[in-house]
Design a protein around this motif. Structure first.
Motif, PDB file in Angstrom:
ATOM      1  N   MET A 194     -56.440  22.571 -22.002  1.00 61.61           N
ATOM      2  CA  MET A 194     -57.560  21.641 -21.844  1.00 61.61           C
ATOM      3  C   MET A 194     -56.996  20.242 -21.864  1.00 61.61           C
ATOM      4  SD  MET A 194     -60.811  21.267 -21.407  1.00 61.61           S
ATOM      5  CE  MET A 194     -60.916  19.668 -20.643  1.00 61.61           C
ATOM      6  N   TYR A 195     -56.769  19.709 -20.676  1.00 61.10           N
ATOM      7  CA  TYR A 195     -56.200  18.373 -20.544  1.00 61.10           C
ATOM      8  C   TYR A 195     -57.129  17.515 -19.695  1.00 61.10           C
ATOM      9  CZ  TYR A 195     -51.953  20.762 -22.104  1.00 61.10           C
ATOM     10  OH  TYR A 195     -51.047  21.499 -22.818  1.00 61.10           O
ATOM     11  N   TYR A 196     -57.423  16.317 -20.169  1.00 66.34           N
ATOM     12  CA  TYR A 196     -58.350  15.435 -19.475  1.00 66.34           C
ATOM     13  C   TYR A 196     -57.676  14.520 -18.452  1.00 66.34           C
ATOM     14  CZ  TYR A 196     -62.237  16.645 -22.575  1.00 66.34           C
ATOM     15  OH  TYR A 196     -63.223  17.317 -23.241  1.00 66.34           O
ATOM     16  N   ARG A 197     -56.368  14.377 -18.509  1.00 62.27           N
ATOM     17  CA  ARG A 197     -55.702  13.353 -17.702  1.00 62.27           C
ATOM     18  C   ARG A 197     -54.831  13.933 -16.594  1.00 62.27           C
ATOM     19  NH1 ARG A 197     -54.472   8.409 -19.486  1.00 62.27           N
ATOM     20  NH2 ARG A 197     -52.242   8.792 -19.217  1.00 62.27           N
ATOM     21  N   THR A 198     -54.917  15.229 -16.340  1.00 56.60           N
ATOM     22  CA  THR A 198     -54.044  15.839 -15.332  1.00 56.60           C
ATOM     23  C   THR A 198     -54.730  16.008 -13.975  1.00 56.60           C
ATOM     24  OG1 THR A 198     -54.680  18.053 -16.071  1.00 56.60           O
ATOM     25  CG2 THR A 198     -52.724  17.082 -17.081  1.00 56.60           C
ATOM     26  N   PHE A 199     -56.039  15.764 -13.902  1.00 54.81           N
ATOM     27  CA  PHE A 199     -56.800  15.956 -12.673  1.00 54.81           C
ATOM     28  C   PHE A 199     -56.899  14.608 -11.967  1.00 54.81           C
ATOM     29  CE2 PHE A 199     -60.730  16.960 -10.224  1.00 54.81           C
ATOM     30  CZ  PHE A 199     -60.316  18.150  -9.651  1.00 54.81           C
ATOM     31  N   ARG A 200     -55.896  14.286 -11.154  1.00 55.90           N
ATOM     32  CA  ARG A 200     -55.798  12.976 -10.508  1.00 55.90           C
ATOM     33  C   ARG A 200     -56.354  13.053  -9.089  1.00 55.90           C
ATOM     34  NH1 ARG A 200     -51.049  13.640 -13.581  1.00 55.90           N
ATOM     35  NH2 ARG A 200     -50.832  12.048 -15.208  1.00 55.90           N
ATOM     36  N   LEU A 201     -57.253  12.139  -8.782  1.00 58.35           N
ATOM     37  CA  LEU A 201     -58.018  12.227  -7.546  1.00 58.35           C
ATOM     38  C   LEU A 201     -57.131  12.273  -6.308  1.00 58.35           C
ATOM     39  CD1 LEU A 201     -60.743  12.324  -6.144  1.00 58.35           C
ATOM     40  CD2 LEU A 201     -60.810   9.818  -6.229  1.00 58.35           C
ATOM     41  N   GLY A 202     -56.122  11.412  -6.231  1.00 56.06           N
ATOM     42  CA  GLY A 202     -55.273  11.400  -5.046  1.00 56.06           C
ATOM     43  C   GLY A 202     -54.592  12.742  -4.816  1.00 56.06           C
ATOM     44  N   GLU A 203     -54.068  13.347  -5.882  1.00 58.80           N
ATOM     45  CA  GLU A 203     -53.412  14.644  -5.760  1.00 58.80           C
ATOM     46  C   GLU A 203     -54.421  15.732  -5.416  1.00 58.80           C
ATOM     47  OE1 GLU A 203     -51.421  15.175  -9.453  1.00 58.80           O
ATOM     48  OE2 GLU A 203     -50.066  13.471  -9.151  1.00 58.80           O
ATOM     49  N   VAL A 204     -55.622  15.637  -5.974  1.00 61.09           N
ATOM     50  CA  VAL A 204     -56.661  16.621  -5.708  1.00 61.09           C
ATOM     51  C   VAL A 204     -57.062  16.582  -4.238  1.00 61.09           C
ATOM     52  CG1 VAL A 204     -59.098  17.158  -6.154  1.00 61.09           C
ATOM     53  CG2 VAL A 204     -57.526  16.716  -8.063  1.00 61.09           C
TER      54      VAL A 204
END
Length: 247
Positions: A194-204
């Motif tokens: 459960m990590y809040y900072r790994t979902f980066r919009l550019g990479e997504v």
């Protein structure tokens, strides 16, 4: 942070030292009384942004939890709605709380989002608050799974919020939470991802395009604008592209 009807500190500690699946089984009866449940304002904003593209036939709520997104889909889809989650406890709560009067039929399926037990049977897939449970390396496979269950032209939609800036307390709160989770997972098994900072919009966005989606972003004006003029919240709407026939 938690009301008197929410989980106790001891219950949260037991959950945090469990696997993700078992932890959510334990949390399920009180999940809707925690800050982890997607707020109604977010659900309403997403429903409003998707409505002009509808109505949709069949919808899927990916990692549905207690069914907040599934309930949203019952107002957007006219044929069927399905909620899928790997926590039996969360699904049991969802079955009890989501009972729409009329409208599309609702089904509940226990399954792993990384290996979805469906064919290309949906016109709309939504997900709320689940992506922190996937490591960055798992996202390309997750996106391919979602594409595989969408009909050609079907949409995969989810909200994203701009990360807080370092001057805000929320930045340091999230940074501290992720650091604590990394320490926990280095010292304790099974891991709790459960990590809040790994979902980066550019990479997504790049991962969605690589998986065969065309992607559009829509501002959610209900949440305001940042100082640079960018929206604080966006709806990511990824449409499944049909491959061009070989020449």
């Amino acid at each position: 942070m938690f009301g008197p009807e929410g989980p106790s500190l001891r219950e949260l500690a037991v959950q945090a030292l469990s696997s993700v699946e078992h932890g959510y089984d334990l949390l399920a009866p009180k999940f809707d009384r925690t800050p982890f449940r997607t707020p109604g304002a977010v659900l309403d904003a997403v429903a409003g942004a998707l409505a002009p593209a509808g109505p949709f036939g069949d919808g899927l709520d990916l990692c549905c939890g207690t069914g907040a997104g599934t309930e949203l889909l019952t107002g957007l889809c006219h044929r069927s709605v399905t909620g899928v989650d790997f926590s039996a406890g969360m699904l049991e709560v969802a079955r009890r709380r989501v009972r729409p009067a009329g409208g599309p039929g609702v089904a509940w399926v226990r399954g792993d989002a990384r290996a979805l037990p469906f064919t290309a049977a949906f016109d709309l897939v939504v997900s709320f608050g689940a992506f922190g449970h996937f490591l960055p390396g798992e996202l390309p496979g997750l996106f391919r799974q979602v594409r595989s269950v969408l009909r050609p032209g079907g949409r995969f939609a989810f909200p994203v919020f701009a990360p807080p800036r370092p001057a805000r307390a929320a930045f340091w709160t999230l940074l501290g939470f992720d650091a604590a989770m990394r320490v926990r997972n280095a010292l304790w098994r099974p891991p709790f991802v459960m990590y809040y900072r790994t979902f980066r919009l550019g990479e997504v966005l790049g991962g969605l395009r690589d998986a065969g989606f065309g992607v559009e972003l829509y501002p959610l004006p209900e949440f305001g604008w940042r100082a640079d003029g960018s929206p604080r919240a966006r709806l990511v709407a990824a449409r499944r592209l049909t491959p061009r026939p070989a020449a």
